[in-house]
Design an enzyme around this catalytic site. Structure first.
Site, PDB file in Angstrom:
ATOM      1  CB  SER A 136      -0.895  -0.065   1.306  1.00  0.00           C
ATOM      2  OG  SER A 136      -0.239   0.000   2.286  1.00  0.00           O
ATOM      3  CE  LYS A 194       0.230  -8.088   4.017  1.00  0.00           C
ATOM      4  NZ  LYS A 194      -0.317  -8.348   2.516  1.00  0.00           N
ATOM      5  CD  GLU A 248      -7.448  -5.731   2.145  1.00  0.00           C
ATOM      6  OE1 GLU A 248      -6.173  -6.258   2.422  1.00  0.00           O
ATOM      7  OE2 GLU A 248      -7.553  -4.529   1.741  1.00  0.00           O
TER       8      GLU A 248
HETATM    9  O1  KIV Z   1      -0.284  -3.376   1.577  1.00  0.00           O
HETATM   10  C1  KIV Z   1      -0.948  -3.408   2.407  1.00  0.00           C
HETATM   11  O2  KIV Z   1      -0.853  -2.384   3.483  1.00  0.00           O
HETATM   12  C2  KIV Z   1      -1.879  -4.688   2.945  1.00  0.00           C
HETATM   13  C3  KIV Z   1      -2.845  -4.337   3.628  1.00  0.00           C
HETATM   14  C4  KIV Z   1      -3.854  -3.569   2.850  1.00  0.00           C
HETATM   15  C5  KIV Z   1      -3.638  -5.599   4.216  1.00  0.00           C
HETATM   16  O3  KIV Z   1      -1.455  -5.685   2.432  1.00  0.00           O
END
Ligand code: KIV
Length: 327
Positions: free
Chosen positions: A64, A132, A201
């Site tokens: 993000s 992640k 999410e």
């Molecule tokens: O990129 C990010 O901040 C994320 C969140 C939206 C879960 O993956």
């Protein structure tokens, strides 16, 4: 006869650990003890620093950041090099906080080898503790390869922004039996493949809670209601720092702490007169206060509450309740 004095050994005082990086075991214990984890995204030195000072359990350097820091209109253009730059800066601001690097689109899909190399870059170049990845069944071989390489991997299901195209846009997940069962099956498969935690999410509380209860590993939520083991929020939503968009499940905490900030500022000495002091008279303090307020509300169970959670219609819920996975 001389009396032999027995040495009295006083019990060692065990103090709660403070400002110590959380480990997998701490996170697992928090789930077991029913203590919700509170974590945030951060992509640079100042906000990561404020997050660490406030006492977050984890920091996600999310892709993000491509939108809120780098100005792309989606997360898809973000590259691994850009993610490493953001993660390095965040690590400098929060050296003692468990930090997760978010694998951008293209960094893990082509092959298991690509996945391991990209994940290792986060660990070796940026000092990340974990990574992640978005996706379930379709990326299991890559997840296994990274876990086998000794990398801590967090799963991400529900609305996965890198593949919004295949969902037909940003849509709430887990409301239909098909979507709930697919998410549950993916979640169980990810757990089996060795992820240490899972992020859900954009799901209503009820199906998200079912998944959190079915899994042994911690299951966190962003827009996934109150029944999960902890909450993530995007830093720029929490701070009201991104003008283009804010999902309505995200709360800006600045209005709540602005009075506290004003009182604080009116009481501190003029920092120019004792220049050796830490510069604690501006945005950094305000950010720390806002993040602290968020942590307190997550721990206390008042955030997200109903107000910041997706609802589900009674007929949709009734249909979910006859799923084989509903307990
Ligand atoms: O990129 C990010 O901040 C994320 C969140 C939206 C879960 O993956």
């Amino acid at each position: 006869m001389k009396e032999i004095k027995k040495e009295v050994i006083s019990p060692v005082e065990v103090k709660p650990r403070q400002n110590v990086k959380k480990s997998l075991f701490d996170l697992a214990k928090m789930k077991k003890d029913g203590v919700p984890s509170a974590w945030v995204t951060a992509y640079d030195l100042p906000f990561a620093h404020a997050a660490q000072k406030a006492g977050v359990d984890m920091i996600l350097v999310g892709d993000s950041g491509g939108m809120v820091q780098l100005g792309y209109s989606t997360t898809n253009p973000v590259t691994m090099d850009e993610m490493i730059m953001l993660a390095k800066a965040a690590r400098k601001g929060a050296p003692d906080t468990f930090m997760i690097g978010d694998m951008p689109q293209g960094a893990y899909e082509p092959s298991e080898r690509d996945a391991v190399i990209s994940a290792l870059r986060f660990v070796k170049e940026a000092g990340s503790d974990a990574i992640k990845c978005e996706g379930g069944h379709r990326i299991i071989p890559k997840i296994k390869a990274m876990v086998d390489a000794g990398i801590l991997v967090m799963g991400h299901l529900g609305l996965t922004p890198q593949s919004t195209g295949s969902f037909g846009g940003y849509r709430v997940q887990g409301k239909s039996v098909k979507s709930f069962e697919k998410t549950m099956e993916d979640a169980l498969e990810l757990q089996e493949a060795g992820v240490f935690a899972l992020l859900l999410e954009a799901m209503p509380s009820e199906p998200a809670e079912q998944i959190a209860r079915a899994l042994k590993i911690p299951v966190y939520g962003i827009g996934a209601g109150t029944g999960v083991d902890g909450q993530l929020i995007i830093m720029h939503d929490l701070m009201g720092f991104y003008a283009a968009f804010r999902p309505w499940f995200a709360k800006c905490y600045v209005p709540e702490v602005s009075g506290q900030f004003k009182d604080y500022i009116s009481q501190i000495p003029d920092i120019r007169k004792n220049g050796k002091e830490e510069r604690r008279d501006g945005l950094l303090v305000l950010a720390e206060m806002a993040i602290k307020a968020y942590i307190e509300q997550v721990r206390g169970g008042t955030f997200p509450g109903k107000e910041y959670s997706y609802s589900i219609k009674s007929e949709e819920l009734a249909a979910l309740k006859i799923s084989k996975y509903w307990k």
